[in-house]
Design a protein around this motif. Structure first.
Motif, PDB file in Angstrom:
ATOM      1  N   ALA A 261       0.843  -1.196   0.000  1.00  0.00           N
ATOM      2  CA  ALA A 261       0.000   0.000   0.000  1.00  0.00           C
ATOM      3  C   ALA A 261       0.882   1.251   0.000  1.00  0.00           C
ATOM      4  CB  ALA A 261      -0.929  -0.002   1.213  1.00  0.00           C
ATOM      5  N   ALA A 262       1.893   1.251   0.841  1.00  0.00           N
ATOM      6  CA  ALA A 262       2.793   2.411   0.930  1.00  0.00           C
ATOM      7  C   ALA A 262       3.597   2.569  -0.359  1.00  0.00           C
ATOM      8  CB  ALA A 262       3.737   2.241   2.114  1.00  0.00           C
ATOM      9  N   LEU A 263       4.109   1.460  -0.882  1.00  0.00           N
ATOM     10  CA  LEU A 263       4.941   1.522  -2.092  1.00  0.00           C
ATOM     11  C   LEU A 263       4.144   2.040  -3.284  1.00  0.00           C
ATOM     12  CD1 LEU A 263       6.848  -1.824  -1.545  1.00  0.00           C
ATOM     13  CD2 LEU A 263       7.943   0.414  -1.768  1.00  0.00           C
ATOM     14  N   LYS A 264       2.907   1.558  -3.409  1.00  0.00           N
ATOM     15  CA  LYS A 264       2.056   1.956  -4.533  1.00  0.00           C
ATOM     16  C   LYS A 264       1.765   3.461  -4.455  1.00  0.00           C
ATOM     17  CE  LYS A 264      -2.113   0.353  -6.949  1.00  0.00           C
ATOM     18  NZ  LYS A 264      -3.047   1.485  -6.930  1.00  0.00           N
ATOM     19  N   ALA A 265       1.409   3.914  -3.260  1.00  0.00           N
ATOM     20  CA  ALA A 265       1.096   5.330  -3.066  1.00  0.00           C
ATOM     21  C   ALA A 265       2.329   6.195  -3.365  1.00  0.00           C
ATOM     22  CB  ALA A 265       0.601   5.570  -1.639  1.00  0.00           C
TER      23      ALA A 265
END
Ligand code: ADP
Ligand code: MG
Length: 341
Positions: A261-265
């Motif tokens: 989730a963090a990487l995608k954002a």
């Protein structure tokens, strides 16, 4: 025996004024197995030679427990350090048999013939060469010669064994076999071992701790597992293990382990300040609902395909896939985990 301490160690050679080693501090615990890893010319051999007593530090000190072995003003000579060094070239006497080669350091020390014989046999059995005692070095394979060199260093029962790229001259198959021998040798001798290599796979497979060097400095010292999972900085991250480094928006706070989730954002955001994030191939899942990517190379490795993927913005990722893939395939990837360098 005691722990070996390198304390702010530096070495500058007068010739050319090269600073080969710069302010290097580390401790090897008693009976530990440390690999000194780094590219050619980074100062590994110089560190080893200072530990052995062949070079004097320009600055800093070397201690074995409480005992100062060397600093800028004092030097315990090599023969009084109870250390043994194994070189890339095995330095065996061609005119002596295997047993004579192994027994030579004891002969020099005036050990009686009967006692010598027992010690030589013990050392040869430790490297599984009992049957070769009467051969000449010329009649041995490269791996066997390396084992003779090891046995010769074992007979003197050194506190510290120093190995300078001892497998560099051997082929891949033999290297793997010898890695096994080194591990056994370490377990059996109980000696503190320092193993110099430029081969990260070798360092990781062999040692209990790995110290990564670059341009004379220590970048990071950790267990192989820690070095792989939590590298400090781009250099260690790219030197140890496979992976790709992505440039993303800088994550808030001190968080370094990032989830999907963090990487995608962070990938989609790409703000003014950026961060470098190391992504291991096994953390990239292909054919899932994720970021679009193109296969730019696919290498069949038997168990799997090793893929190079190009993301929409041109950045590169590595991944493994069980199903066949070919160049130009459009896929979708989920990055399960990344480590901010
Ligand atoms: P490594 O073993 O990692 O390949 P070295 O310790 O052999 O690196 O060398 C580190 C640096 O020190 C290199 O730049 C090398 O040229 C230099 N160096 C090593 N030994 C000497 C010497 N005796 N005189 C001058 N420079 C040296
Ligand atoms: Mg070297």
């Amino acid at each position: 025996m005691a722990k070996l301490i390198l304390n702010h160690l530096s070495k500058t050679f007068h010739l050319g004024g090269t600073a080969a080693v710069r302010d290097l501090s580390l401790t090897v615990r008693e009976g530990g197995f440390l690999a000194l890893l780094g590219p050619s010319g980074c100062g590994k051999t110089t560190v080893l030679r200072m530990i052995a007593g062949f070079e004097q530090p320009t600055d800093g000190s070397i201690l074995l427990g409480e005992r100062v072995l060397a600093d800028a003003s004092e030097m315990v000579p090599p023969e009084h350090r109870n250390m043994a060094m194994v070189f890339q070239s095995y330095a065996l006497w061609p005119h002596m048999s295997v047993a004579e080669n192994v027994g030579y350091p004891l002969k020099v020390r005036g050990v009686s013939s009967a006692k010598r014989q027992a010690k030589v046999l013990e050392a040869l059995s430790a490297v599984r060469l009992e049957a070769y005692a009467d051969r000449r070095p010329a009649d041995l394979s490269g791996g066997q010669r390396q084992r003779v060199a090891l046995a010769r260093c074992l007979v003197t029962e050194p506190d510290v064994v120093l190995l300078d790229e001892p497998l560099a001259n051997l082929d891949r198959h033999l290297r793997q076999e010898m890695e096994e021998t080194f591990r056994e040798f370490h377990a059996r001798s109980g000696a503190t071992m320092i193993y110099v290599t430029h081969d990260q796979a070798e360092a990781m497979a062999l040692a209990t701790d790995v110290a990564v060097m670059s341009e004379g400095r220590l970048l990071q010292m950790a267990t192989p597992e820690d070095l792989y999972a939590r590298p400090e900085g781009r250099l260690v991250g790219s030197l140890v293990g496979q992976g790709a480094i992505l440039t993303l928006a800088s994550p808030p706070g001190a968080q370094r382990q990032l989830d999907w989730a963090a990487l995608k954002a962070l990938y989609e955001e790409r703000g003014m300040t950026t961060a470098e994030v190391l992504v291991r191939p096994q953390d990239v899942e292909v054919s899932a609902d994720g970021l679009p990517a193109t296969v730019s190379s696919a290498l069949f490795e038997g168990e799997r395909y090793a893929l190079r993927l190009t993301l929409a913005d041109g950045q590169m990722l590595r991944a493994f896939s069980r199903s066949p893939a070919k160049i130009g395939d459009q896929v979708s990837v989920v990055i399960h985990s990344g480590w901010r360098l």
